[in-house]
Design a protein around this motif. Sequence first.
Motif, PDB file in Angstrom:
ATOM      1  N   SER A  65       0.836  -1.193   0.000  1.00 38.84           N
ATOM      2  CA  SER A  65       0.000   0.000   0.000  1.00 38.84           C
ATOM      3  C   SER A  65       0.874   1.248   0.000  1.00 38.84           C
ATOM      4  O   SER A  65       0.588   2.229  -0.691  1.00 38.84           O
ATOM      5  N   HIS A 115       2.475   1.556  -3.561  1.00 36.29           N
ATOM      6  CA  HIS A 115       1.526   1.885  -4.634  1.00 36.29           C
ATOM      7  C   HIS A 115       0.889   3.256  -4.472  1.00 36.29           C
ATOM      8  O   HIS A 115       0.636   3.947  -5.467  1.00 36.29           O
ATOM      9  N   GLN A 116       0.610   3.664  -3.239  1.00 33.92           N
ATOM     10  CA  GLN A 116      -0.247   4.829  -3.062  1.00 33.92           C
ATOM     11  C   GLN A 116       0.325   5.938  -2.194  1.00 33.92           C
ATOM     12  O   GLN A 116      -0.209   7.036  -2.183  1.00 33.92           O
ATOM     13  N   THR A 133      -7.517  -2.488  -4.305  1.00 32.30           N
ATOM     14  CA  THR A 133      -6.237  -1.825  -4.074  1.00 32.30           C
ATOM     15  C   THR A 133      -5.602  -2.421  -2.820  1.00 32.30           C
ATOM     16  O   THR A 133      -6.281  -3.038  -1.988  1.00 32.30           O
ATOM     17  N   ASP A 138       0.165  -1.704 -10.651  1.00 34.31           N
ATOM     18  CA  ASP A 138      -0.111  -2.040  -9.260  1.00 34.31           C
ATOM     19  C   ASP A 138      -1.044  -3.242  -9.177  1.00 34.31           C
ATOM     20  O   ASP A 138      -0.967  -4.039  -8.227  1.00 34.31           O
ATOM     21  N   LYS A 139      -1.903  -3.439 -10.192  1.00 33.63           N
ATOM     22  CA  LYS A 139      -2.823  -4.578 -10.170  1.00 33.63           C
ATOM     23  C   LYS A 139      -2.111  -5.904 -10.416  1.00 33.63           C
ATOM     24  O   LYS A 139      -2.588  -6.950  -9.959  1.00 33.63           O
TER      25      LYS A 139
END
Length: 721
Positions: free
Chosen positions: A497, A500-501, A650, A566-567
């Motif tokens: 997490s 990615h974010q 996500t 990211d997926k």
Amino acid sequence: MTSLSGRFYFNFVLTLNCALFAFFSGNVSSAATEFDMGTLTLSTMKLLGDAHMSNGSVRLTRDLAVPYSGAGKVLYSKPIKFRQPGIESPASFSTFFSFSVTNLNPSSIGGGLAFVISPDDEFVGDAGGFLGIMDGKGTQNGVVAVEFDTIMDVEFKDINGNHVGLDLNSMVSTRVCDLDTIGVDLKSGDLVNSWVEYSGSNRVIKVYVSYSNLKPKEPIISSTFDLNEYIANDFMFVGFSGSTQGSTEIHSIDWWSFSSSFDENPGYNSVPPAGPPPPSASLMNPTADTVNAPPPLVAPVGDNSNTTSHQGKIGGKCHNQLCRSGAGAVAGVVTASAFFLAFCTVALIWLYNKKFKREKKCDNLASDVIKMPKEFSYKELNVATKGFDSNRIIGHGAFGTVYKGILPTTGDIVAVKRCSHRGQGKVEFLSELSIIGTLRHRNLVRLQGWCHERGESLLVYDLMSNGSLDKALFESRMILPWPYRRKILLGVASALSYLHQECENQVIHRDIKTSNIMLDEGFNARLGDFGLARQIEHDKSPDATVAAGTMGYLAPEYLLTGRATDKTDVFSYGAVVLEVASGRRPIEKEGGKVGVSGNLVEWVWSLHREGRLMGAADLRLGNEFDEGEMRRVLLVGLACSHPDPLVRPTMRGVVQMLVGEAEVPIVPRTKPTLSFSTSELLLTLQDSVSDLNGMITLSSSSSETSLTGGGRGGSSGLDLV
């Protein structure tokens, strides 16, 4: 000129800058203090009781066996001035810290930790509910603390076992707030960030708490009180204390910054906002006396507590007009001198850059890539690994071998990755160095440094005492208990997490698998091996490349398009989830343990279709797990393994699912089929890997091509590069 001349000019320029800084700042802030963990040394910290250094963090408590209790405290060794004669307002201060609470035995009680302002640097209070702040006899008074309590103690009127409170010379909190209201669980083991800010002029304290590095808009606690009334002395010590109460709870401080000053104007807080370290900041070296921090661009601002301004007198009296004219003359001279010094500084800097600055070149490695981590010498790492002795090998990566090393200068035990000499090994070396060197998260393996000498490319990491997750699952004599497995999955999800974010640029790992997940002494997950990782700007489409990674973990669309997103990381994580829950490898030989299918993801989908999802649970656990938790984890694994990348959650959503803050999306009983148009498939296949070793089956029709299956491979998967 020699490099000695260059250093002379540099030191001269630095001296001039410091003189200018001291002159202009002398009247701005008196008795100001500022430091952070990048500038602290062991000589400027004081560890008391059970407090100790571990893996670059300060641990306030030790892993004591139940039912023993303990307490520890760490303080900044220099006293901070909080009251100043002639100034009615107490000092303003601002502090930011990142901490975690890890409980190795969930059935034990708890404890907690606190940011403290203490009158002395020797006292450690009682364990348990006293949090090492005070003792039951009331020995120490004049203490202000912000507590993060993991136990509900009726004696101190606690509201629950997950709260933050303001303690003013008492363990009964003046203000208290339930952390459940903002979704923060102190016992989760995740990194928690907190900001504590006090305005001396307004007499207001504000406390912010979040998992994110971004300070929340609203404080969880806001309270008015006069610090003068509660502190015992003009000079106080600041730091942290923590305790356990018959538990195995460990409290770690991973980062700390602090600043204080006296407000010159009412209502104006002159303290700069404290916050997270920059991406390139390093943490404390537990054995060295100095910190391997990045070289500052200007002289570091340390403790200025001895900086004071004085106004002299002539014969005890001064005529106003004479004073004004004299002051004007002095001001003119000072201004002219300041401009002259500034001009000289600029001129000398230009001369230094023009004549004497030499760039250090190391086999064409760009200096802007190698910024923060420490540079080790080849000799030092050669000695550490006993000449890269084969008996020191602790693992193998796609592009190199990992050795256990003991640094001769400090005695630190590290992992030394020796990247292969092939071209791809050098690419991986630069990738890891440029990406992970800028990342900071408690669930990422920490990069200590690098070496590039004699044709060798070496990376130095913290050594993870419990090895990799795949060895803990499949090679250890001890069956990894379910609470540890769940904690590991949550830790990896938290790290992804972050990648990615939460990073400035999104980081796609591209090689999520159990052999790249390391376990520290507390069986906390640390994601490593960033040799295949890529950084992209948020909301930007990645470029197509040849698919790289390990079969069994690769998303179907990645195999076809070569575009890692990211997926695709989410899909790989889903395979890891199913592997951890089932205790079975993602690819098994035909006739192996999986039986129905050599592909683990396919097998779990088949069990879900038949209504027998719990049949995927690891039989070696002997039903010693919570059935609801196991079902939730397996459904999370399938949700992440959905063939359609747009349907996958996500990683931030995954974290919320695992902790029970969000429901797992409905997972269809029958595995959906991923479809591509024929034209799209033909275009993407041109840039993709051509030989997939029978891992996929393509069934064509007049208008569409469907991806329908997983295949079979070796027992440990097949690496693609």
